[in-house]
Motif scaffolding. Structure first.
Motif, PDB file in Angstrom:
ATOM      1  N   MET A   6      27.604 -19.939  18.912  1.00  0.00           N
ATOM      2  CA  MET A   6      26.317 -20.400  19.376  1.00  0.00           C
ATOM      3  C   MET A   6      26.363 -21.919  19.501  1.00  0.00           C
ATOM      4  SD  MET A   6      22.683 -19.963  17.404  1.00  0.00           S
ATOM      5  CE  MET A   6      21.460 -19.205  18.405  1.00  0.00           C
ATOM      6  N   LYS A   7      25.773 -22.441  20.540  1.00  0.00           N
ATOM      7  CA  LYS A   7      25.707 -23.883  20.759  1.00  0.00           C
ATOM      8  C   LYS A   7      24.347 -24.398  20.288  1.00  0.00           C
ATOM      9  CE  LYS A   7      28.872 -24.058  24.663  1.00  0.00           C
ATOM     10  NZ  LYS A   7      29.017 -24.403  26.084  1.00  0.00           N
ATOM     11  N   ILE A   8      24.406 -25.365  19.361  1.00  0.00           N
ATOM     12  CA  ILE A   8      23.210 -25.973  18.796  1.00  0.00           C
ATOM     13  C   ILE A   8      23.187 -27.432  19.233  1.00  0.00           C
ATOM     14  CG2 ILE A   8      21.913 -26.453  16.679  1.00  0.00           C
ATOM     15  CD1 ILE A   8      22.590 -23.433  17.186  1.00  0.00           C
ATOM     16  N   GLY A   9      22.061 -27.893  19.760  1.00  0.00           N
ATOM     17  CA  GLY A   9      21.958 -29.272  20.216  1.00  0.00           C
ATOM     18  C   GLY A   9      21.187 -30.138  19.245  1.00  0.00           C
ATOM     19  N   TYR A  10      21.503 -31.424  19.269  1.00  0.00           N
ATOM     20  CA  TYR A  10      20.754 -32.403  18.487  1.00  0.00           C
ATOM     21  C   TYR A  10      20.497 -33.610  19.385  1.00  0.00           C
ATOM     22  CZ  TYR A  10      19.488 -36.002  15.144  1.00  0.00           C
ATOM     23  OH  TYR A  10      18.833 -37.018  14.497  1.00  0.00           O
ATOM     24  N   ALA A  11      19.217 -33.964  19.544  1.00  0.00           N
ATOM     25  CA  ALA A  11      18.816 -35.102  20.371  1.00  0.00           C
ATOM     26  C   ALA A  11      18.008 -36.063  19.515  1.00  0.00           C
ATOM     27  CB  ALA A  11      17.982 -34.622  21.554  1.00  0.00           C
ATOM     28  N   ARG A  12      18.283 -37.379  19.689  1.00  0.00           N
ATOM     29  CA  ARG A  12      17.564 -38.385  18.905  1.00  0.00           C
ATOM     30  C   ARG A  12      17.380 -39.644  19.725  1.00  0.00           C
ATOM     31  NH1 ARG A  12      18.696 -42.961  16.529  1.00  0.00           N
ATOM     32  NH2 ARG A  12      20.914 -42.770  16.899  1.00  0.00           N
ATOM     33  N   VAL A  13      16.200 -40.229  19.597  1.00  0.00           N
ATOM     34  CA  VAL A  13      15.946 -41.574  20.109  1.00  0.00           C
ATOM     35  C   VAL A  13      15.448 -42.408  18.936  1.00  0.00           C
ATOM     36  CG1 VAL A  13      15.527 -40.966  22.520  1.00  0.00           C
ATOM     37  CG2 VAL A  13      13.624 -40.932  20.896  1.00  0.00           C
ATOM     38  N   SER A  14      15.637 -43.713  19.030  1.00  0.00           N
ATOM     39  CA  SER A  14      15.328 -44.594  17.901  1.00  0.00           C
ATOM     40  C   SER A  14      13.856 -44.964  17.793  1.00  0.00           C
ATOM     41  CB  SER A  14      16.141 -45.880  18.000  1.00  0.00           C
ATOM     42  OG  SER A  14      17.508 -45.570  17.949  1.00  0.00           O
ATOM     43  N   THR A  15      13.170 -45.068  18.919  1.00  0.00           N
ATOM     44  CA  THR A  15      11.781 -45.517  18.880  1.00  0.00           C
ATOM     45  C   THR A  15      10.876 -44.547  19.623  1.00  0.00           C
ATOM     46  OG1 THR A  15      11.979 -46.806  20.913  1.00  0.00           O
ATOM     47  CG2 THR A  15      12.510 -47.931  18.851  1.00  0.00           C
ATOM     48  N   THR A  16       9.589 -44.652  19.326  1.00  0.00           N
ATOM     49  CA  THR A  16       8.623 -43.766  19.971  1.00  0.00           C
ATOM     50  C   THR A  16       8.453 -44.109  21.450  1.00  0.00           C
ATOM     51  OG1 THR A  16       6.847 -45.213  19.212  1.00  0.00           O
ATOM     52  CG2 THR A  16       7.337 -43.267  17.855  1.00  0.00           C
ATOM     53  N   GLY A  17       8.860 -45.305  21.872  1.00  0.00           N
ATOM     54  CA  GLY A  17       8.766 -45.691  23.277  1.00  0.00           C
ATOM     55  C   GLY A  17       9.834 -45.052  24.145  1.00  0.00           C
TER      56      GLY A  17
ATOM     57  N   ALA B 296      19.399 -29.254  11.424  1.00  0.00           N
ATOM     58  CA  ALA B 296      20.451 -28.756  12.320  1.00  0.00           C
ATOM     59  C   ALA B 296      21.726 -28.466  11.536  1.00  0.00           C
ATOM     60  CB  ALA B 296      20.730 -29.774  13.432  1.00  0.00           C
ATOM     61  N   LEU B 297      22.076 -29.358  10.624  1.00  0.00           N
ATOM     62  CA  LEU B 297      23.290 -29.162   9.825  1.00  0.00           C
ATOM     63  C   LEU B 297      23.152 -27.946   8.911  1.00  0.00           C
ATOM     64  CD1 LEU B 297      24.105 -32.884   8.929  1.00  0.00           C
ATOM     65  CD2 LEU B 297      25.255 -31.425  10.612  1.00  0.00           C
ATOM     66  N   ALA B 298      21.962 -27.680   8.437  1.00  0.00           N
ATOM     67  CA  ALA B 298      21.742 -26.492   7.600  1.00  0.00           C
ATOM     68  C   ALA B 298      21.732 -25.224   8.450  1.00  0.00           C
ATOM     69  CB  ALA B 298      20.419 -26.623   6.846  1.00  0.00           C
ATOM     70  N   TYR B 299      21.315 -25.345   9.702  1.00  0.00           N
ATOM     71  CA  TYR B 299      21.165 -24.190  10.594  1.00  0.00           C
ATOM     72  C   TYR B 299      22.500 -23.672  11.133  1.00  0.00           C
ATOM     73  CZ  TYR B 299      19.399 -21.413  14.510  1.00  0.00           C
ATOM     74  OH  TYR B 299      19.127 -20.395  15.392  1.00  0.00           O
ATOM     75  N   VAL B 300      23.432 -24.577  11.423  1.00  0.00           N
ATOM     76  CA  VAL B 300      24.692 -24.162  12.058  1.00  0.00           C
ATOM     77  C   VAL B 300      25.502 -23.269  11.123  1.00  0.00           C
ATOM     78  CG1 VAL B 300      24.868 -26.112  13.643  1.00  0.00           C
ATOM     79  CG2 VAL B 300      25.850 -26.310  11.363  1.00  0.00           C
ATOM     80  N   ARG B 301      26.227 -22.323  11.736  1.00  0.00           N
ATOM     81  CA  ARG B 301      27.032 -21.355  10.986  1.00  0.00           C
ATOM     82  C   ARG B 301      28.471 -21.358  11.498  1.00  0.00           C
ATOM     83  NH1 ARG B 301      23.305 -21.754   8.110  1.00  0.00           N
ATOM     84  NH2 ARG B 301      21.608 -20.309   7.819  1.00  0.00           N
ATOM     85  N   ASP B 302      29.324 -20.678  10.765  1.00  0.00           N
ATOM     86  CA  ASP B 302      30.737 -20.529  11.115  1.00  0.00           C
ATOM     87  C   ASP B 302      30.878 -20.107  12.580  1.00  0.00           C
ATOM     88  OD1 ASP B 302      33.451 -20.083  11.179  1.00  0.00           O
ATOM     89  OD2 ASP B 302      33.431 -18.421   9.761  1.00  0.00           O
TER      90      ASP B 302
END
Length: 181
Positions: free
Chosen positions: A1-12, A49-55
């Motif tokens: 399964m492919k799990i994505g993680y997206a992050r931006v630094s500011t609310t703008g 996300a790190l807790a969600y991912v599996r083998d």
């Protein structure tokens, strides 16, 4: 399964481009957050996300700096993924930690991201120092409170403390703090 993680630094900033890229790469679930990348421990969605991912899963990010800004942090995340037998794929930098070349690229780009973060911190500190030399004051402005008027309003007993606080433009907590002094 492919799990994505997206992050931006500011609310703008917006997550749209990252989400589109992760969706196009086939991610079935995407964790998103708007937080600084300085420390992974403070990022709730990354920890989820790190807790969600599996083998056998793969954690996908668009760029390495979206995952972390220090080499130590990156290596800790990768070690955690390795313990769970989860691959890391960085889409725009073509990094796949299942290969020796991918691990090398990962380490080099992580060092560069950390260097960039340190440069940003240095520039910000220099800017603050220059501003202080020019007389710029940082922090909250001191409150100008007419203490005598507040005391007389309280002693008169015609209004509640909340009404007195509102009349003088201060919060109830500030009023109570002033009364305790």
């Amino acid at each position: 399964m492919k799990i994505g993680y997206a992050r931006v630094s500011t609310t703008g900033q917006t997550l749209d481009a990252q989400i589109a890229a992760l969706t196009a790469a086939g991610c079935e679930r995407i964790f998103k957050e708007q937080r600084s990348g300085k420390s992974s421990a403070e990022r709730i969605e990354l920890q989820a996300a790190l807790a969600y991912v599996r083998d056998g899963d793969a954690l996908l990010v668009t760029r390495l700096d979206r995952l972390a800004r220090s080499v130590l942090d990156l290596h800790q995340i990768v070690q955690q993924l390795n313990r769970k037998s989860v691959d890391l794929v960085v889409l725009l930098q073509a990094i796949d930690t299942t290969t020796p070349a991918g691990r090398l690229t990962f380490s080099l780009l992580g060092a560069i991201a950390e260097f960039e973060r340190e440069l940003i911190c240095e520039r910000a500190a220099e800017g603050r120092a220059r501003a202080k030399q020019k007389g710029v004051k940082f922090g909250r402005k001191p409150m100008e409170v007419d203490w005598a008027s507040i005391q007389s309003d309280i002693l008169a007993g015609t209004q509640s403390k909340a009404a007195v606080a509102q009349q003088h433009g201060i919060s109830r907590a500030t009023l109570y703090r002033l009364l305790d002094c």
